[in-house]
Design an enzyme around this catalytic site. Structure first.
Site, PDB file in Angstrom:
ATOM      1  N   SER A  74     -12.304  -4.762  -0.704  1.00 25.82           N
ATOM      2  CA  SER A  74     -13.267  -4.030  -1.737  1.00 25.82           C
ATOM      3  C   SER A  74     -14.867  -4.290  -1.495  1.00 25.82           C
ATOM      4  O   SER A  74     -15.347  -4.579  -2.193  1.00 25.82           O
ATOM      5  CB  SER A  74     -12.758  -4.575  -3.019  1.00 25.82           C
ATOM      6  N   PRO A  75     -15.120  -4.319  -0.150  1.00 23.48           N
ATOM      7  CA  PRO A  75     -16.556  -4.606   0.249  1.00 23.48           C
ATOM      8  C   PRO A  75     -17.473  -3.583  -0.249  1.00 23.48           C
ATOM      9  O   PRO A  75     -18.673  -4.104  -0.642  1.00 23.48           O
ATOM     10  CB  PRO A  75     -16.583  -4.453   1.979  1.00 23.48           C
TER      11      PRO A  75
ATOM     12  N   TYR B 100       0.875  -1.161  -0.050  1.00 27.02           N
ATOM     13  CA  TYR B 100      -0.057   0.028   0.245  1.00 27.02           C
ATOM     14  C   TYR B 100       0.880   1.293  -0.022  1.00 27.02           C
ATOM     15  O   TYR B 100       1.395   1.643   0.979  1.00 27.02           O
ATOM     16  CB  TYR B 100      -0.989  -0.219   1.257  1.00 27.02           C
TER      17      TYR B 100
ATOM     18  N   HIS C 267      -0.316 -12.270   0.548  1.00 23.58           N
ATOM     19  CA  HIS C 267      -1.070 -11.325  -0.376  1.00 23.58           C
ATOM     20  C   HIS C 267      -1.662 -11.904  -1.581  1.00 23.58           C
ATOM     21  O   HIS C 267      -3.025 -11.772  -1.879  1.00 23.58           O
ATOM     22  CB  HIS C 267      -0.491 -10.040  -0.804  1.00 23.58           C
TER      23      HIS C 267
END
Length: 288
Positions: free
Chosen positions: A208-209, A53, A128
């Site tokens: 990514s909800p 990130y 990941h």
């Protein structure tokens, strides 16, 4: 609060996703720290991050360092805060590529440990995304080593199938699975991952909800979601998060935020209860 896997650790029913605070469109640091502090103020105890990130490879571990700085500066008690990070993706020129090389993972685990303060084990370290150039067993070997060394407390996996999760668990204990799950991508319901997590007592973290930056604006266009939001006088985001949580008790959404108002709104979703009929209405509206 929810239990983390089968551990004796509890986490908030909704977490905070750190990614928007560190990509190229990141807000100023003071704003991001304000968001993290507000999340803690209103009861969030799970913060999700990753070594990748960041803007690019020269900026690696940016989000981890930011979260650590925010925790150090926070005036309240942070002893119950769980930071879940990830490793195994690279950011060449701002892109995303996989790297499951055991030597790389060994190195990035240590770098994440340092970025997060270097004084206690990483709460949760997640692989990941599996890299087809290496077996899961090869990639997770240094992770098992890091657990023994005291660099990692708990291990999770991300973007894994049921078969891959089973193989991972043969190498090292797993407490969580982080796969994409939202109204546009309901694969975990159909590929067995959600069912497996519930049966095996693993925490499922939908990434990514709300559909990500490209789709979140389109939630109002899904009639059932917009109507339920109106009926319950809450945001469409609340309805989606409540729908995800209604799918299984093992689901803990981790919506990203770069504004205080965003995390404040997301947390309100814990008070939104959907009936089986209301969940079915959303299911019907989001069929592929």
């Amino acid at each position: 609060m929810k239990r983390l896997g089968k551990t004796d650790v509890t986490i908030s029913a909704i977490g905070l996703g750190g990614m928007p605070m560190s990509l190229s469109s990141r807000p100023r640091e003071s704003q991001s720290i304000e968001v993290i502090h507000r999340a803690l103020d209103i009861g969030v105890t799970l913060i999700d991050t990753a070594d990748s990130y960041c803007k690019n490879e020269s900026d690696k571990h940016h989000n981890e360092r930011l979260i650590h700085k925010a925790l150090v500066q926070y005036k309240g008690d942070v002893s119950n805060v769980i930071v879940a990070t990830k490793g195994g993706l690279m950011r060449p020129n701002g892109g995303w590529t996989r790297n499951g090389n055991p030597d790389h993972l060994r190195k990035t685990i240590r770098e994440s440990f340092e970025a997060l303060g270097g004084s206690k084990p990483i709460d949760i370290w997640q692989y990941h995304s599996p890299d087809s150039k290496y077996t899961i067993e090869e990639s997770l070997a240094p992770v098992k080593e890091a657990v023994k060394e005291g660099l990692i407390r708990f291990v999770g996996v991300s973007n894994f199938s049921v078969e891959q999760i089973k193989r991972a668990r043969d190498v090292v204990g797993i407490v969580s699975v982080q796969n994409q799950y939202n109204p546009w991508y309901r694969q975990p319901e159909f590929d067995g991952v959600l069912e497996y997590c519930e049966k095996e007592g693993l925490t499922f973290l939908p990434w990514s909800p709300l559909g990500g930056s490209s789709r979140v604006r389109n939630l109002e266009d899904i009639g059932a979601i917009a109507q339920l939001a109106k009926e319950k006088s809450v945001s469409v985001y609340n309805i989606v998060l409540a729908w995800l949580m209604a799918k299984s008790p093992c689901v803990v959404p981790i919506p990203g935020a770069s504004k205080v108002s965003s995390i404040e709104d997301s947390v309100r979703a814990v008070d939104v209860k959907l009936s089986a009929e209301e969940v079915a209405r959303i299911d019907d509206a989001t069929k592929e």
